[in-house]
Design an enzyme around this catalytic site. Structure first.
Site, PDB file in Angstrom:
ATOM      1  CE1 TYR A   1      -0.942  -8.922   1.420  1.00  0.00           C
ATOM      2  CE2 TYR A   1      -0.245  -7.521   3.237  1.00  0.00           C
ATOM      3  CZ  TYR A   1       0.038  -8.186   2.058  1.00  0.00           C
ATOM      4  OH  TYR A   1       1.313  -8.123   1.540  1.00  0.00           O
TER       5      TYR A   1
ATOM      6  CE  LYS B   1       1.078 -12.061   2.189  1.00  0.00           C
ATOM      7  NZ  LYS B   1       1.963 -12.760   1.251  1.00  0.00           N
TER       8      LYS B   1
ATOM      9  CD  GLN C   1      -0.083   8.888   6.474  1.00  0.00           C
ATOM     10  OE1 GLN C   1      -0.053  10.012   6.964  1.00  0.00           O
ATOM     11  NE2 GLN C   1      -0.887   8.564   5.479  1.00  0.00           N
TER      12      GLN C   1
ATOM     13  N   PRO D   1      -1.699   2.002   9.283  1.00  0.00           N
ATOM     14  CG  PRO D   1      -0.463   0.033   9.046  1.00  0.00           C
ATOM     15  CD  PRO D   1      -1.489   0.884   8.350  1.00  0.00           C
TER      16      PRO D   1
ATOM     17  NE  ARG E   1       4.099  -1.268   7.810  1.00  0.00           N
ATOM     18  CZ  ARG E   1       3.153  -1.266   6.880  1.00  0.00           C
ATOM     19  NH1 ARG E   1       3.433  -0.984   5.642  1.00  0.00           N
ATOM     20  NH2 ARG E   1       1.911  -1.549   7.209  1.00  0.00           N
TER      21      ARG E   1
HETATM   22  P1  NAD Z   1       1.508  -8.263  -6.901  1.00  0.00           P
HETATM   23  O1  NAD Z   1       0.062  -8.083  -6.684  1.00  0.00           O
HETATM   24  O2  NAD Z   1       2.160  -7.478  -7.995  1.00  0.00           O
HETATM   25  O3  NAD Z   1       1.852  -9.793  -7.158  1.00  0.00           O
HETATM   26  C1  NAD Z   1       1.133 -10.857  -6.602  1.00  0.00           C
HETATM   27  C2  NAD Z   1       0.996 -11.940  -7.658  1.00  0.00           C
HETATM   28  O4  NAD Z   1       0.287 -13.062  -7.113  1.00  0.00           O
HETATM   29  C3  NAD Z   1       0.209 -11.474  -8.872  1.00  0.00           C
HETATM   30  O5  NAD Z   1       0.890 -11.843 -10.049  1.00  0.00           O
HETATM   31  C4  NAD Z   1      -1.128 -12.200  -8.736  1.00  0.00           C
HETATM   32  O6  NAD Z   1      -1.762 -12.410  -9.968  1.00  0.00           O
HETATM   33  C5  NAD Z   1      -0.689 -13.475  -8.058  1.00  0.00           C
HETATM   34  N1  NAD Z   1      -1.777 -14.154  -7.331  1.00  0.00           N
HETATM   35  C6  NAD Z   1      -2.664 -13.605  -6.467  1.00  0.00           C
HETATM   36  N2  NAD Z   1      -3.495 -14.548  -5.987  1.00  0.00           N
HETATM   37  C7  NAD Z   1      -3.104 -15.731  -6.552  1.00  0.00           C
HETATM   38  C8  NAD Z   1      -3.573 -17.062  -6.468  1.00  0.00           C
HETATM   39  N3  NAD Z   1      -4.614 -17.386  -5.682  1.00  0.00           N
HETATM   40  N4  NAD Z   1      -2.943 -18.007  -7.191  1.00  0.00           N
HETATM   41  C9  NAD Z   1      -1.889 -17.697  -8.001  1.00  0.00           C
HETATM   42  N5  NAD Z   1      -1.411 -16.448  -8.121  1.00  0.00           N
HETATM   43  C10 NAD Z   1      -2.006 -15.482  -7.405  1.00  0.00           C
HETATM   44  O7  NAD Z   1       2.227  -7.980  -5.521  1.00  0.00           O
HETATM   45  P2  NAD Z   1       3.763  -7.910  -5.153  1.00  0.00           P
HETATM   46  O8  NAD Z   1       4.046  -6.561  -4.654  1.00  0.00           O
HETATM   47  O9  NAD Z   1       4.599  -8.456  -6.243  1.00  0.00           O
HETATM   48  O10 NAD Z   1       3.810  -8.895  -3.902  1.00  0.00           O
HETATM   49  C11 NAD Z   1       4.316 -10.217  -4.007  1.00  0.00           C
HETATM   50  C12 NAD Z   1       4.312 -10.876  -2.648  1.00  0.00           C
HETATM   51  O11 NAD Z   1       5.124 -10.134  -1.740  1.00  0.00           O
HETATM   52  C13 NAD Z   1       2.927 -10.969  -2.016  1.00  0.00           C
HETATM   53  O12 NAD Z   1       2.807 -12.197  -1.340  1.00  0.00           O
HETATM   54  C14 NAD Z   1       2.910  -9.829  -1.034  1.00  0.00           C
HETATM   55  O13 NAD Z   1       2.041 -10.076   0.039  1.00  0.00           O
HETATM   56  C15 NAD Z   1       4.361  -9.792  -0.596  1.00  0.00           C
HETATM   57  N6  NAD Z   1       4.730  -8.451  -0.109  1.00  0.00           N
HETATM   58  C16 NAD Z   1       4.923  -7.420  -0.981  1.00  0.00           C
HETATM   59  C17 NAD Z   1       5.233  -6.161  -0.494  1.00  0.00           C
HETATM   60  C18 NAD Z   1       5.471  -4.973  -1.409  1.00  0.00           C
HETATM   61  O14 NAD Z   1       5.681  -3.871  -0.916  1.00  0.00           O
HETATM   62  N7  NAD Z   1       5.459  -5.123  -2.713  1.00  0.00           N
HETATM   63  C19 NAD Z   1       5.355  -5.956   0.890  1.00  0.00           C
HETATM   64  C20 NAD Z   1       5.134  -7.031   1.737  1.00  0.00           C
HETATM   65  C21 NAD Z   1       4.834  -8.282   1.232  1.00  0.00           C
HETATM   66  N1  UDP Z   2      -1.276   6.856   0.821  1.00  0.00           N
HETATM   67  C1  UDP Z   2      -1.432   8.196   0.512  1.00  0.00           C
HETATM   68  N2  UDP Z   2      -1.876   8.525  -0.743  1.00  0.00           N
HETATM   69  C2  UDP Z   2      -2.125   7.601  -1.701  1.00  0.00           C
HETATM   70  C3  UDP Z   2      -1.946   6.228  -1.377  1.00  0.00           C
HETATM   71  C4  UDP Z   2      -1.539   5.899  -0.097  1.00  0.00           C
HETATM   72  O1  UDP Z   2      -1.185   9.081   1.344  1.00  0.00           O
HETATM   73  O2  UDP Z   2      -2.497   7.978  -2.818  1.00  0.00           O
HETATM   74  C5  UDP Z   2      -0.788   6.508   2.170  1.00  0.00           C
HETATM   75  C6  UDP Z   2      -1.545   5.392   2.874  1.00  0.00           C
HETATM   76  O3  UDP Z   2      -2.660   5.913   3.569  1.00  0.00           O
HETATM   77  C7  UDP Z   2      -0.465   4.851   3.793  1.00  0.00           C
HETATM   78  C8  UDP Z   2       0.826   5.044   3.012  1.00  0.00           C
HETATM   79  O4  UDP Z   2       0.527   6.014   2.012  1.00  0.00           O
HETATM   80  O5  UDP Z   2      -0.411   5.621   4.966  1.00  0.00           O
HETATM   81  C9  UDP Z   2       1.317   3.773   2.348  1.00  0.00           C
HETATM   82  O6  UDP Z   2       0.250   3.209   1.619  1.00  0.00           O
HETATM   83  P1  UDP Z   2       0.414   1.928   0.700  1.00  0.00           P
HETATM   84  O7  UDP Z   2      -0.961   1.534   0.267  1.00  0.00           O
HETATM   85  O8  UDP Z   2       1.421   2.174  -0.352  1.00  0.00           O
HETATM   86  O9  UDP Z   2       1.052   0.815   1.648  1.00  0.00           O
HETATM   87  P2  UDP Z   2       0.658   0.238   3.094  1.00  0.00           P
HETATM   88  O10 UDP Z   2      -0.382   1.108   3.738  1.00  0.00           O
HETATM   89  O11 UDP Z   2       0.136  -1.128   2.833  1.00  0.00           O
HETATM   90  O12 UDP Z   2       1.930   0.267   3.836  1.00  0.00           O
END
Ligand code: NAD
Ligand code: UDP
Ligand code: UDP
Length: 341
Positions: free
Chosen positions: A149, A153, A213, A278, A281
């Protein structure tokens, strides 16, 4: 931010959590929306309420394959975002980020249209600079379980800036920090959905590690507002721009707030910390604030309350959003097997 009525906007990953909210807001602004998704983590249910809209179209397609359509703008959100989901098939995750970016950039190049990339705070890895500013290059393990991931990215960002330098593309890169709200997948393993579902069911709340964290959580409406402002900004605003809510909390504090707001009797238990998790953040959003006039408006307390109300509906099979009843019941069934605790 009114959209030209004729504007056709492609949203990849449009039936996911963030994508479905974005599609909704773009339609409300008068745009024509082409939602492209392979339904890996997104569901048809997330956009079910939009299917009858005359300016909405849903296409099942995987962005790792070329896509030939005619649009005026591209939001590239396709990619699973939860660690549980993106580690399920890590090779596909990297392909989605890298090959997906190449295909969408190729599309933008042919059409000469603006393209926005949903990048992530994970490009900073386990950051040694706090809060994170956009000029920090990050601290990412290239070979760990999160690398598909994080590095995917990072490579997508590289491609975006190379297409700009090489082909003068109008690019926008948003580094999105943890975002939450209604339509999060209830079993995606992210902390907010886990804690709320566990609290509502009276199950143990699973804190990974010591719970000290930190993360900073942004409510979905604020995030979508930031993405749309970035897309509307002038061509010289390319980013990368941090988008997130700077209010930093520890996982212990989040667990306590969730228990308070749900009125739950759940106990807190500790589970092992996942590898490369991490430690801290928090976004520095001064650039987004200065360039887009953007700042989050919804507090964690308000946003959590709204998200709890949504999950209450999901768990009882009567999601608060009336059109989501079908998705809600299938989500509730999936919950039975997937949420820890
Ligand atoms: P999500 O998993 O709900 O949505 C991702 C969508 O992409 C899904 O509908 C999935 O089916 C689709 N998808 C995955 N692989 C695909 C492919 N190869 N072709 C077409 N569609 C595909 O996640 P989200 O939280 O809505 O995240 C959306 C975007 O924002 C992602 O790119 C994610 O990396 C980015 N993002 C989200 C967060 C967050 O906290 N939600 C944080 C940082 C970045
Ligand atoms: N986490 C937790 N309990 C859970 C799920 C996640 O304590 O049931 C912690 C995880 O280890 C991380 C933080 O919550 O430190 C955020 O996790 P998340 O998967 O939501 O996002 P990311 O790690 O990608 O920021
Ligand atoms: N592409 C696409 N739709 C288009 C144009 C291109 O999916 O409308 C894909 C195509 O698969 C190509 C990739 O985008 O491989 C990169 O396109 P680019 O023009 O940058 O490179 P090239 O076609 O020269 O490989």
């Amino acid at each position: 931010m009114p959209y030209n009525l004729a504007q056709r906007i492609l949203v990849t990953g449009g039936s996911g959590f963030l994508g479905s909210h974005l599609c909704e807001r773009l339609l409300a602004n008068g745009a024509e929306v082409l939602c492209v998704d392979n339904f890996f983590t997104g569901t048809r249910g997330n956009v079910e309420h939009l299917l009858d809209h005359h300016r909405f179209e849903l296409l099942r397609h995987d962005v790792t394959f070329p896509l030939y359509v005619e649009v005026d703008q591209i939001y590239n959100l396709a990619c699973p975002a939860s660690p549980v989901h993106y580690q399920h098939d890590p090779v596909q995750t990297t392909k989605t980020s890298v090959i997906g970016a190449i295909n969408m950039l190729g599309l933008a190049k042919r059409l000469k249209v603006s393209i926005l990339q949903a990048s992530t705070s994970e490009v900073y890895g386990d950051p040694t600079v706090h809060p994170q500013t956009e000029d920090y290059w990050g601290n990412v393990n290239p070979i760990g379980p999160r690398s598909c991931y994080d590095e995917g990215k990072r490579c997508a960002e590289t491609l975006f800036f190379d297409y700009r330098r090489q082909h003068r593309l109008a690019i926008k890169v948003a580094r999105i920090f943890n975002t939450y709200g209604p339509r999060m997948h209830p079993n995606d393993g992210r902390v907010i959905s886990n804690f709320i579902v566990q609290a509502l069911r009276g199950h143990d709340i699973t804190i990974y590690g010591d719970g000290l964290q930190s993360r900073a959580f942004c409510y979905v409406d604020d995030l979508i507002d930031g993405l749309m402002r970035l897309m509307q900004s002038s061509d010289d605003v390319t980013g990368p721009l941090n988008l997130g809510n700077p209010n930093e909390v520890t996982m212990r504090e989040l667990a306590e707030l969730t228990i308070e707001l749900t009125g739950s009797r759940s106990n807190v238990v500790h589970r092992p910390l996942p590898q490369d998790d991490p430690r801290q953040r928090q976004p520095d959003i001064s650039h987004a604030n200065a360039l887009l006039g953007w700042a989050p408006q919804v507090s964690l307390r308000q946003g959590l309350a709204r998200t709890i109300a949504y999950f209450e509906g999901v768990l009882t099979g009567s999601a608060r959003e009336p059109s989501r009843s079908h998705a809600a019941s299938s989500d509730a069934r999936r919950l039975e097997r997937a949420v820890p605790g």
